[in-house]
Design a protein around this motif. Structure first.
Motif, PDB file in Angstrom:
ATOM      1  N   MET A  61      -7.597  -6.555  -1.573  1.00 48.46           N
ATOM      2  CA  MET A  61      -7.731  -5.094  -1.592  1.00 48.46           C
ATOM      3  C   MET A  61      -6.624  -4.432  -2.395  1.00 48.46           C
ATOM      4  O   MET A  61      -6.828  -3.391  -3.011  1.00 48.46           O
ATOM      5  CB  MET A  61      -7.745  -4.555  -0.160  1.00 48.46           C
ATOM      6  CG  MET A  61      -9.016  -4.830   0.584  1.00 48.46           C
ATOM      7  SD  MET A  61     -10.480  -4.582  -0.393  1.00 48.46           S
ATOM      8  CE  MET A  61     -10.372  -2.837  -0.683  1.00 48.46           C
ATOM      9  N   VAL A  62      -5.429  -5.076  -2.421  1.00 55.16           N
ATOM     10  CA  VAL A  62      -4.368  -4.524  -3.263  1.00 55.16           C
ATOM     11  C   VAL A  62      -4.808  -4.543  -4.723  1.00 55.16           C
ATOM     12  O   VAL A  62      -4.576  -3.586  -5.468  1.00 55.16           O
ATOM     13  CB  VAL A  62      -3.054  -5.304  -3.057  1.00 55.16           C
ATOM     14  CG1 VAL A  62      -2.067  -4.984  -4.155  1.00 55.16           C
ATOM     15  CG2 VAL A  62      -2.442  -4.952  -1.727  1.00 55.16           C
ATOM     16  N   PHE A  63      -5.500  -5.616  -5.118  1.00 43.24           N
ATOM     17  CA  PHE A  63      -5.973  -5.671  -6.499  1.00 43.24           C
ATOM     18  C   PHE A  63      -7.048  -4.627  -6.771  1.00 43.24           C
ATOM     19  O   PHE A  63      -7.087  -4.038  -7.843  1.00 43.24           O
ATOM     20  CB  PHE A  63      -6.468  -7.077  -6.846  1.00 43.24           C
ATOM     21  CG  PHE A  63      -5.344  -7.965  -7.262  1.00 43.24           C
ATOM     22  CD1 PHE A  63      -4.669  -7.730  -8.443  1.00 43.24           C
ATOM     23  CD2 PHE A  63      -4.930  -8.999  -6.458  1.00 43.24           C
ATOM     24  CE1 PHE A  63      -3.606  -8.521  -8.817  1.00 43.24           C
ATOM     25  CE2 PHE A  63      -3.860  -9.796  -6.828  1.00 43.24           C
ATOM     26  CZ  PHE A  63      -3.200  -9.553  -8.001  1.00 43.24           C
ATOM     27  N   TYR A 120       0.820  -1.214   0.000  1.00 42.71           N
ATOM     28  CA  TYR A 120       0.000   0.000   0.000  1.00 42.71           C
ATOM     29  C   TYR A 120       0.851   1.259   0.000  1.00 42.71           C
ATOM     30  O   TYR A 120       0.523   2.227  -0.683  1.00 42.71           O
ATOM     31  CB  TYR A 120      -0.921   0.016   1.221  1.00 42.71           C
ATOM     32  CG  TYR A 120      -2.078  -0.909   1.074  1.00 42.71           C
ATOM     33  CD1 TYR A 120      -3.036  -0.669   0.110  1.00 42.71           C
ATOM     34  CD2 TYR A 120      -2.198  -2.014   1.878  1.00 42.71           C
ATOM     35  CE1 TYR A 120      -4.088  -1.522  -0.033  1.00 42.71           C
ATOM     36  CE2 TYR A 120      -3.255  -2.872   1.734  1.00 42.71           C
ATOM     37  CZ  TYR A 120      -4.195  -2.618   0.774  1.00 42.71           C
ATOM     38  OH  TYR A 120      -5.226  -3.475   0.633  1.00 42.71           O
ATOM     39  N   TRP A 130      -0.073   6.702  -6.636  1.00 41.66           N
ATOM     40  CA  TRP A 130      -1.354   7.197  -7.124  1.00 41.66           C
ATOM     41  C   TRP A 130      -1.610   8.626  -6.659  1.00 41.66           C
ATOM     42  O   TRP A 130      -2.051   9.485  -7.422  1.00 41.66           O
ATOM     43  CB  TRP A 130      -2.485   6.284  -6.647  1.00 41.66           C
ATOM     44  CG  TRP A 130      -3.817   6.808  -7.034  1.00 41.66           C
ATOM     45  CD1 TRP A 130      -4.400   6.688  -8.257  1.00 41.66           C
ATOM     46  CD2 TRP A 130      -4.703   7.570  -6.219  1.00 41.66           C
ATOM     47  NE1 TRP A 130      -5.600   7.318  -8.262  1.00 41.66           N
ATOM     48  CE2 TRP A 130      -5.817   7.870  -7.030  1.00 41.66           C
ATOM     49  CE3 TRP A 130      -4.662   8.010  -4.898  1.00 41.66           C
ATOM     50  CZ2 TRP A 130      -6.885   8.603  -6.542  1.00 41.66           C
ATOM     51  CZ3 TRP A 130      -5.714   8.737  -4.433  1.00 41.66           C
ATOM     52  CH2 TRP A 130      -6.813   9.023  -5.255  1.00 41.66           C
ATOM     53  N   MET A 136      -6.317   2.352  -9.698  1.00 38.73           N
ATOM     54  CA  MET A 136      -5.209   3.145 -10.209  1.00 38.73           C
ATOM     55  C   MET A 136      -5.076   2.982 -11.710  1.00 38.73           C
ATOM     56  O   MET A 136      -4.841   3.946 -12.448  1.00 38.73           O
ATOM     57  CB  MET A 136      -3.904   2.707  -9.546  1.00 38.73           C
ATOM     58  CG  MET A 136      -3.650   3.311  -8.203  1.00 38.73           C
ATOM     59  SD  MET A 136      -2.347   2.446  -7.346  1.00 38.73           S
ATOM     60  CE  MET A 136      -0.960   2.819  -8.378  1.00 38.73           C
ATOM     61  N   LEU A 137      -5.215   1.744 -12.181  1.00 34.74           N
ATOM     62  CA  LEU A 137      -5.004   1.438 -13.594  1.00 34.74           C
ATOM     63  C   LEU A 137      -6.053   2.124 -14.451  1.00 34.74           C
ATOM     64  O   LEU A 137      -5.757   2.692 -15.507  1.00 34.74           O
ATOM     65  CB  LEU A 137      -5.071  -0.083 -13.784  1.00 34.74           C
ATOM     66  CG  LEU A 137      -4.420  -0.645 -15.026  1.00 34.74           C
ATOM     67  CD1 LEU A 137      -2.926  -0.361 -14.976  1.00 34.74           C
ATOM     68  CD2 LEU A 137      -4.642  -2.136 -15.076  1.00 34.74           C
ATOM     69  N   LEU A 188       2.357   1.574 -10.141  1.00 37.59           N
ATOM     70  CA  LEU A 188       1.695   0.425 -10.774  1.00 37.59           C
ATOM     71  C   LEU A 188       2.681  -0.721 -10.947  1.00 37.59           C
ATOM     72  O   LEU A 188       2.398  -1.865 -10.577  1.00 37.59           O
ATOM     73  CB  LEU A 188       1.149   0.827 -12.136  1.00 37.59           C
ATOM     74  CG  LEU A 188      -0.216   1.486 -12.130  1.00 37.59           C
ATOM     75  CD1 LEU A 188      -0.587   1.930 -13.527  1.00 37.59           C
ATOM     76  CD2 LEU A 188      -1.243   0.501 -11.629  1.00 37.59           C
ATOM     77  N   LEU A 223      -9.790   2.130   0.783  1.00 43.79           N
ATOM     78  CA  LEU A 223      -8.996   2.202   2.020  1.00 43.79           C
ATOM     79  C   LEU A 223      -9.871   1.971   3.241  1.00 43.79           C
ATOM     80  O   LEU A 223      -9.445   1.322   4.209  1.00 43.79           O
ATOM     81  CB  LEU A 223      -8.290   3.555   2.121  1.00 43.79           C
ATOM     82  CG  LEU A 223      -7.136   3.742   1.141  1.00 43.79           C
ATOM     83  CD1 LEU A 223      -6.515   5.100   1.299  1.00 43.79           C
ATOM     84  CD2 LEU A 223      -6.089   2.669   1.364  1.00 43.79           C
ATOM     85  N   VAL A 230      -7.249  -1.673  -5.304  1.00 45.66           N
ATOM     86  CA  VAL A 230      -6.527  -0.406  -5.445  1.00 45.66           C
ATOM     87  C   VAL A 230      -5.805  -0.353  -6.780  1.00 45.66           C
ATOM     88  O   VAL A 230      -5.805   0.672  -7.478  1.00 45.66           O
ATOM     89  CB  VAL A 230      -5.539  -0.240  -4.274  1.00 45.66           C
ATOM     90  CG1 VAL A 230      -4.637   0.957  -4.478  1.00 45.66           C
ATOM     91  CG2 VAL A 230      -6.289  -0.091  -2.974  1.00 45.66           C
ATOM     92  N   PHE A 231      -5.216  -1.487  -7.155  1.00 47.94           N
ATOM     93  CA  PHE A 231      -4.476  -1.591  -8.409  1.00 47.94           C
ATOM     94  C   PHE A 231      -5.382  -1.276  -9.597  1.00 47.94           C
ATOM     95  O   PHE A 231      -5.036  -0.483 -10.478  1.00 47.94           O
ATOM     96  CB  PHE A 231      -3.947  -3.023  -8.517  1.00 47.94           C
ATOM     97  CG  PHE A 231      -2.934  -3.218  -9.586  1.00 47.94           C
ATOM     98  CD1 PHE A 231      -1.654  -2.740  -9.410  1.00 47.94           C
ATOM     99  CD2 PHE A 231      -3.243  -3.877 -10.745  1.00 47.94           C
ATOM    100  CE1 PHE A 231      -0.702  -2.919 -10.383  1.00 47.94           C
ATOM    101  CE2 PHE A 231      -2.306  -4.061 -11.728  1.00 47.94           C
ATOM    102  CZ  PHE A 231      -1.026  -3.581 -11.545  1.00 47.94           C
ATOM    103  N   ILE A 257     -10.823   5.301  -4.279  1.00 50.70           N
ATOM    104  CA  ILE A 257      -9.641   4.937  -3.476  1.00 50.70           C
ATOM    105  C   ILE A 257      -9.952   5.063  -1.991  1.00 50.70           C
ATOM    106  O   ILE A 257      -9.606   4.188  -1.188  1.00 50.70           O
ATOM    107  CB  ILE A 257      -8.443   5.850  -3.827  1.00 50.70           C
ATOM    108  CG1 ILE A 257      -7.818   5.429  -5.147  1.00 50.70           C
ATOM    109  CG2 ILE A 257      -7.401   5.832  -2.733  1.00 50.70           C
ATOM    110  CD1 ILE A 257      -6.710   4.443  -5.042  1.00 50.70           C
ATOM    111  N   ASN A 258     -10.657   6.145  -1.603  1.00 55.61           N
ATOM    112  CA  ASN A 258     -10.991   6.323  -0.193  1.00 55.61           C
ATOM    113  C   ASN A 258     -11.903   5.207   0.284  1.00 55.61           C
ATOM    114  O   ASN A 258     -11.759   4.710   1.407  1.00 55.61           O
ATOM    115  CB  ASN A 258     -11.647   7.686   0.027  1.00 55.61           C
ATOM    116  CG  ASN A 258     -10.685   8.811  -0.235  1.00 55.61           C
ATOM    117  OD1 ASN A 258      -9.478   8.590  -0.193  1.00 55.61           O
ATOM    118  ND2 ASN A 258     -11.180   9.985  -0.529  1.00 55.61           N
TER     119      ASN A 258
END
Lengths: 406, 168
Positions: free
Chosen positions: B65-67, A142, A149, B73-74, A161, B31, B69-70, B27-28
């Motif tokens: 959760m990383v995915f 994170y 980001w 972002m992507l 990324l 999180l 966020v990923f 994103i919020n």
């Protein structure tokens, strides 16, 4: 007054001792981090026929202090258009998680006894120690992803990324590579993992896990280097392509927090390598060779004498005062170890563990000095097509052999 | 101690879950969901289920959760836009949700004795190291659901491969 104070101390002894240990460990880790940067610059410089830092203090020994001051005093701008909350959260998360993970490492076998209370070297001894460590590692993505980001800028986003993809990919190989060790130990506790290797203490270093688990070790170390974003896997901050990757928009102490987090996780990975594969605090010599217990003194005294000899010929007056002083302290420590056998016995475990950790930190620096960076597609192919199958093969082979032996 | 932990982290989980719904940026929200997962892990830990707590953090906070966020972002997803929604949801939404909540809690509370049959709840309380208990349970009594789940995940992997494969 005194009575109520002693009563209070006795009741809350565990909490107080834990707080003291945490403060001490954070202080030690931060200092070691600072000198790790000095060590890295010095070693890489000598590998490339340069001198490295040598202006600030004798042999550049005060360079880390100067760098720290520079980080603290520099202007700390926040770029326009960043997502403020996440922008500030990311370096905090990176640093906090890196520092938390080191709390699980046990640094020595025997407790120090103070007023009848046993104080173990290490903050907590969890029976799911390794799992908790992997949980913290899993979260450390994170810090990087959010930093990339929230900066609201091209290079950090691409760097973030890349980095999160890399860390997620190598985490699999990292976790699977230690299953062999766990199968042999039958426990997740780091203390138990070392104690299992101590069963055949008469065999010395041949009792260590690294010999049956050589494949696991190769997988673990490679994946761990990738997980800590170090050369040759430092794609997230490939400066020729991405400026500085995810921390391009960070300056001053927020950048320093990422920096400290990276070096702290290097220490954690080195400790894990030493504990899981190289016997932790066990000596590489058979337990019956008690004369090897003088080895710490045998290393410290000549090193201290060399520092004194080097110091009195140093070109600056400051160096001629400081270096012999440091040398005298090191020599006296070596002499004290010979004079007081009980201290010497106590120091054996921590000595070997710290020696192994130092060796792996040197390997990190060594790789940085010698290896070129991977290309991104090579990195992904290596992780998924080589490391992961290797780790799985290691699990299957280990469990087969263990099942056949009963 | 356990009660204090429950109060703090149970409250934190509920607050974070509300925040997840109220935040307008993905994103919020993601999180906040991480905070919910972590609070649940602490609750498991305080009940003595250490393995479950670690697995919760590794799998949910660490991997899933990383995915999330990923992907956010992507795709560079922006802030969501508020709409008034459909009229039906506006009228029946809240009473419907309340009714389902009442029904579910009634069923769970009246049948709570039947849930202990797999012994997971029973084992978690006393044993200090419950990893071996959980795994032997998984590979003996619960073997069929365990294997079926892995086949389900395999199907998902095959689906991803089919989607990602280049056209010939």
């Amino acid at each position: 007054m005194i009575d109520s104070l002693t009563q209070f101390l006795n009741e809350h002894w565990d909490v107080i001792i834990s707080l003291v240990k945490i403060a001490l460990l954070v202080f030690i880790v931060l200092t070691v981090n600072a000198y790790l940067t000095w060590f890295e610059r010095k070693v890489v410089a000598h590998m490339q026929s340069r001198w490295g830092p040598h202006r600030v203090g004798p042999h550049g020994l005060l360079q880390p202090a100067a760098d720290g001051l520079k980080f603290l005093l520099k202007e700390d701008p926040t770029p326009a258009g960043v997502d403020k909350f996440t922008y500030y959260l990311a370096p905090l998360m990176a640093l906090a998680l890196a520092l938390t993970s080191i709390a699980i490492i046990p640094f020595g076998p025997d407790p120090i006894v103070v007023f009848g209370h046993k104080i173990y070297l290490g903050i907590v001894d969890l029976n799911i120690g390794l799992l908790a460590l992997f949980a913290i590692t899993a979260l450390s993505v994170y810090g990087v992803a959010l930093a990339g980001w929230s900066s609201n800028s091209k290079y950090p986003l691409l760097g973030g990324l890349r980095s999160s993809a890399q860390m997620v990919s190598y985490e699999l190989a990292l976790t699977m590579s230690v299953v062999g060790v766990l199968l042999m130990a039958g426990s997740f506790s780091l203390r138990d993992i070392i104690n299992v290797q101590a069963i055949h203490a008469d065999r010395g270093l041949f009792a260590w896990n690294v010999f049956p688990q050589i494949l696991g070790f190769i997988c673990f170390f490679t994946a761990a280097v990738a997980e800590t974003n170090r050369v040759p896997f430092d794609l997230p901050e490939a400066e020729s392509e991405l400026v500085a990757g995810f921390h391009t928009e960070y300056s001053s102490f927020k950048f320093a927090m990422f920096f400290i987090a990276e070096y702290t996780s290097m220490i954690t990975v080195s400790s894990l390598c030493a504990i899981m594969f190289f016997g932790g605090w066990l000596s590489p010599f058979p337990a019956t060779w008690t004369f090897t217990h003088y080895l710490p003194s045998l290393i410290l005294i000549p090193f201290g004498l060399w520092v004194i000899w080097d110091g009195i010929r140093y070109e600056t007056i400051f160096g001629r005062i400081v270096l012999p002083g440091i040398g005298t302290v090191i020599t006296v420590i070596g002499a004290v170890l010979i004079a007081f056998p009980f201290i010497n016995e106590f120091i054996q475990g921590p000595f070997w563990l710290l020696g192994k950790i130092f060796f792996f930190l040197f390997v990190y620096v060594w790789m940085r000095g010698t290896l070129p960076r991977f290309r991104y597609d090579q990195l992904m192919a290596f992780g998924w097509k080589f490391l992961l199958p290797l780790a799985m093969a290691n699990i299957i082979a280990t469990s087969l052999i263990m099942a056949l032996r009963g | 101690m356990q009660l204090a932990l429950f109060m703090i982290f149970g409250g934190l989980a509920v607050l974070a879950a509300l925040n997840l719904l109220l935040q307008r940026h993905p994103i919020n929200s993601a999180l906040s969901l991480v905070v919910v997962m972590m609070s649940l892990a602490v609750l498991y830990w305080s009940l003595g289920a250490e393995f479950l707590a670690a697995a919760q953090v590794i799998v949910y906070s660490g991997a899933i959760m990383v995915f999330f966020v990923f992907v956010i972002m992507l795709l560079n997803a922006g802030e969501e836009e508020r709409t008034t929604g459909s009229r039906a949801a506006y009228i029946v939404g809240f009473p419907g949700a309340a009714a389902i909540f009442c029904l579910l809690s009634f069923v769970f509370l009246s049948e709570r004795n039947a849930f202990g049959s797999s012994n997971v709840g029973g084992y978690l309380n006393h044993v200090t190291s419950n990893i071996s208990e959980v795994s032997s349970l998984l590979f003996t009594k619960l073997l069929l659901p365990f294997e079926v789940t892995s086949v389900l995940i395999l199907v998902a992997i095959l689906g991803a491969v089919v989607l990602a494969r280049k056209e010939q």
